[in-house]
Design an enzyme around this catalytic site. Structure first.
Site: not given
Length: 314
Positions: A122, A219, A284
């Site tokens: 992230s 992502e 995620h």
């Protein structure tokens, strides 16, 4: 001097042994204390010795989206890295904030401390890029200690544990959900992470020049289709995607209907003429496989797998 801003095989850290001390840091957002406690118990169950950095449970006095002051978060990471008794540094969670503290780190001192395992994803993408470019170190795009996916999903835990202790057992990566989106087979060195963070890194000091020759893993979370379009278009217009060898796609949680996301991905990535594999199983989503960054491998759209030439850790 070797150009570290283009993908090339990076130095791999040593694998972990039972009893290894691992430091948990919070470079980005505030960390829930209960989730952290549960995550630490999981690590202890793996016969690791986790130590929590001093400011992990802090919250910034004015900016509630940050886990403490920038200088404190940076100090925690640097001191953990430079501690010779620590074998790995694990991030507690993502959120936002790594960009604010990355330039406060003494990268010369950290380089002198030698290679160690670094795990996160992230917002931690900003640090993965910095470790690659400033230290030439391979890192692990993997689950974080105080996140729900790590606490609840057995496959996520198994992937990280195997990578840390028996990395030769996880050389072929991918979930059954994975499938080829665009055909082909490509070799290169892995790089990537949260695609919005990769775009945000453009133009900053020490930013990677391009993904030329790399296998790009991307992502994201919470980016609506038009915003994902904007992010990918920025990477295309800047030339950052020129020469990329292949692309593996992870999860797109809270980004809208997947068919709409797929349409954007095909539209923006299709013109590159490279193999693309979707839903490989990182990011995620409900399962977050550990993906090494900085390791050479092969992306095969026919088998929908990423196979590493060598284990993630030495």
């Amino acid at each position: 001097m070797t150009d570290l801003t283009r993908p090339r095989p990076l130095v791999r850290a040593p694998r972990l042994r039972p009893g290894a001390k691992v430091a948990v840091v919070a470079p980005s957002g505030p960390v829930p204390a209960d989730r952290l406690a549960t995550g630490l118990d999981i690590l202890r169950g793996w016969d690791l010795d986790p130590v929590v950095a001093p400011h992990v449970l802090d919250t910034h006095p004015r900016l509630g989206h940050l886990a403490g002051r920038d200088e404190d978060r940076a100090r925690d990471l640097q001191e953990a890295w430079c501690d010779p008794s620590v074998s790995a540094v694990l991030c507690a969670r993502g959120g936002y904030g790594a960009q604010r503290m990355v330039d406060l780190l003494d990268w010369d001192a950290m380089r002198a401390a030698g290679p160690k395992v670094f795990v996160g994803y992230s917002d931690i993408t900003a640090l993965h890029e910095a470790f690659a470019v400033r230290m030439g170190l391979a890192t692990l795009h993997g689950p974080m200690t105080a996140t729900v996916t790590f606490l609840k999903d057995a496959a996520t835990q198994d992937s990280l544990r195997a990578t840390l202790f028996e990395p030769e057992s996880v050389r072929t990566l991918g979930l059954p959900t994975a499938r080829g989106l665009l055909p082909g087979r490509a070799r290169g060195v892995t790089l990537g992470g949260c695609v919005s963070l990769l775009a945000a890194d453009l133009g900053t000091p020490y930013a990677r020049a391009s993904a030329d020759g790399g296998l790009l893993l991307i992502e994201d979370v919470g980016e609506e289709p038009y915003r994902l379009d904007r992010i990918l278009t920025q990477l295309l217009r800047s030339g950052w995607l020129s020469g990329v060898a292949g692309i593996a796609l992870g999860s797109w949680a809270e980004c809208g209907p997947y068919e709409e996301i797929r349409t954007v991905l095909l539209d923006r990535l299709g013109g590159l003429g490279v193999p693309v594999v979707e839903e490989l199983g990182f990011g995620h989503g409900p399962t977050a496989l550990t993906m090494p960054l900085g390791v050479p491998g092969t992306l095969d759209a026919a088998s929908a797998t990423l196979t590493l030439d060598e284990p993630a850790l030495a």
